[in-house]
Design a protein around this motif. Structure first.
Motif, PDB file in Angstrom:
ATOM      1  N   THR A  71       0.698  -1.617  -0.134  1.00 53.04           N
ATOM      2  CA  THR A  71      -0.459  -0.212   0.075  1.00 53.04           C
ATOM      3  C   THR A  71       1.523   1.078   0.562  1.00 53.04           C
ATOM      4  OG1 THR A  71      -1.659  -1.164   1.409  1.00 53.04           O
ATOM      5  CG2 THR A  71      -1.444   1.160   1.123  1.00 53.04           C
ATOM      6  N   PRO A 116       1.234   3.033   4.817  1.00 58.32           N
ATOM      7  CA  PRO A 116       0.228   3.466   6.017  1.00 58.32           C
ATOM      8  C   PRO A 116       1.376   3.801   6.979  1.00 58.32           C
ATOM      9  CG  PRO A 116      -0.797   1.924   5.404  1.00 58.32           C
ATOM     10  CD  PRO A 116       0.797   1.859   4.427  1.00 58.32           C
ATOM     11  N   GLU A 129       0.780   3.918  10.713  1.00 58.05           N
ATOM     12  CA  GLU A 129       0.584   2.403  11.116  1.00 58.05           C
ATOM     13  C   GLU A 129       2.052   1.431  10.881  1.00 58.05           C
ATOM     14  OE1 GLU A 129      -1.450   3.674   9.797  1.00 58.05           O
ATOM     15  OE2 GLU A 129      -2.467   2.411   8.944  1.00 58.05           O
ATOM     16  N   HIS A 130       2.076   1.369  10.363  1.00 52.22           N
ATOM     17  CA  HIS A 130       2.663  -0.160   9.401  1.00 52.22           C
ATOM     18  C   HIS A 130       4.382  -0.014  10.179  1.00 52.22           C
ATOM     19  CE1 HIS A 130       4.176  -3.098   7.057  1.00 52.22           C
ATOM     20  NE2 HIS A 130       3.588  -2.968   6.513  1.00 52.22           N
TER      21      HIS A 130
END
Ligand code: GLV
Length: 301
Positions: A244, A248, A250-251
Motif C-alpha cells: 500500500t 500507512p 501504522e505500518h
C-alpha cells in the motif's frame, strides 16, 4: 488528432511535464481534461497512474504510452482497452538512476552504513568489521533494462554479481537465493512474481542476508518479511515500494530498526528525458513506423 495526458500528477508535476511535452511534441494538440475535446479526436493517451476509466470510451485510441516503467497497474485495470497498443517507459537515464539506487543500497549494506544510522539515533559508538565488495555476493532478480544496468554498475564496483530472471526458470532461484548476501529485486510484477518473497523463499535466503526491493511492493508478503527479520534470518531490508502506497503510518516497516523505507523514489521518471522518448513513439505512430517498447500483455510487461 489529440493527445490525452491522463496522469495523477500534482501541480508541481504538471508544471514540470507540460512544457516539456509541449516542446517535444510541436504541432500536436495536448489535453489533460478529456471533457474539453471530442473523445473521437483522441488517438494517443500518455498515462501515469490514471484513474480507472480515464482511457475508456475513446474510439480512435491507437496508442497508450505509459510514463512509468512498470505497467502492472494498467494491465490490472479492466477499463484500459486491451486491443490498443500499450508501450512502457524505457529511458536509459532512468535505468542509470535505478542502478545508482541499487548501488547505494548494496554499498550501505556492505559497509554497515544503515546500522550506523540507527546507532546515531541512540548515540552508540560501535565499529563493525570491514567487509570488502569482493566479499559480497549480490543476486539481482530481473534482467530487464534496469536489472542489466544494475548488474553492470555493481560488477564494476567489485561485487560478485549473479543475475536471475524468470526466463532462467524457477528451479534455479533457490540456488541463487541461497548464495547471496544481498538480494536486489528488479522484477516486473506479474502473476508469476507476485508474492515471490514469502516465508518459503525468504527461508531459502542465506542466514543474515538482506533484501533490497526496488520493484513493486506486491512482490513481498509483508508479514513473512517481518517474521524473517524478527527471527534474524534476514538481517536488513531496504524497501522503496510497498503493498500500500503511501506506506500507512501504522505500518511496522516505518519504525523497524532494520528496515529502511524510501517513498518510491528509486527511479522516478525524469520528464527532461522521458518527454523526448514519448515524442519518438508519437512520431513513429504518426509516420507508420514500428512502436518502441510495446508491452506483451500475455507476458505481463
Ligand atoms: C515506477 O515505479 C515506474 O514504474 O516507473
Amino acid at each position: 488528432m489529440t493527445i490525452l495526458i491522463a496522469a495523477a500528477f500534482d501541480d508541481d508535476e504538471w508544471r514540470s511535464w507540460w512544457p516539456r511535452l509541449e516542446a517535444a511534441l510541436p504541432g500536436e494538440r495536448l489535453v489533460r481534461d478529456r471533457s474539453k475535446c471530442d473523445a473521437a479526436d483522441i488517438d494517443i493517451a500518455l498515462v501515469a497512474n490514471p484513474p480507472a476509466g480515464a482511457v475508456q470510451g475513446l474510439p480512435s485510441l491507437r496508442l497508450i504510452q505509459s510514463l512509468w516503467a512498470g505497467v502492472d497497474k494498467l494491465l490490472a485495470d479492466a477499463s484500459v482497452p486491451a486491443q490498443v497498443a500499450l508501450a512502457r517507459m524505457v529511458d536509459p537515464l532512468m535505468n542509470a538512476t535505478m542502478a545508482e539506487t541499487a548501488l547505494w543500497a548494496v554499498l550501505g549494506l556492505q559497509r554497515g552504513f544503515f546500522d550506523y544510522a540507527v546507532q546515531q539515533r541512540t548515540g552508540e559508538w560501535k565499529q563493525h568489521a570491514l567487509r570488502r565488495a569482493e566479499d559480497i555476493e549480490v543476486a539481482v532478480l530481473g534482467l530487464g533494462q534496469m536489472g542489466r544496468c544494475a548488474v553492470d554498475v555493481l560488477t564494476r564496483q567489485g561485487y560478485r554479481v549473479v543475475g536471475w530472471s524468470t526466463r532462467e526458470g524457477a528451479a534455479e532461484l533457490p540456488r541463487v537465493l541461497a548464495g547471496a548476501d544481498i538480494v536486489v529485486n528488479l522484477l516486473p510484477l506479474t502473476p508469476a512474481t507476485r508474492g515471490l518473497f514469502n516465508a518459503d523463499t525468504l527461508a531459502r535466503m542465506a542466514p543474515g542476508a538482506s533484501l533490497v526491493n526496488l520493484a513493486r511492493g506486491a512482490h513481498v508478503v509483508d508479514a513473512d518479511l517481518l517474521a524473517a527479520l524478527a527471527s534474524n534470518h534476514i538481517s536488513r531490508a531496504v524497501l522503496d515500494v510497498f503493498n500500500t502506497e503511501p506506506l500507512p503510518p501504522e505500518h511496522a516497516f516505518w519504525s523497524h530498526p532494520r528496515v529502511t523505507v524510501l517513498p518510491h523514489v528509486a527511479a522516478p521518471t525524469d520528464p527532461r528525458s522521458a518527454a523526448l522518448i514519448v515524442a519518438a513513439n508519437v512520431r513513429a505512430l504518426r509516420d507508420g513506423q514500428p512502436l518502441a517498447h510495446l508491452v506483451d500483455r500475455a507476458r505481463g510487461y
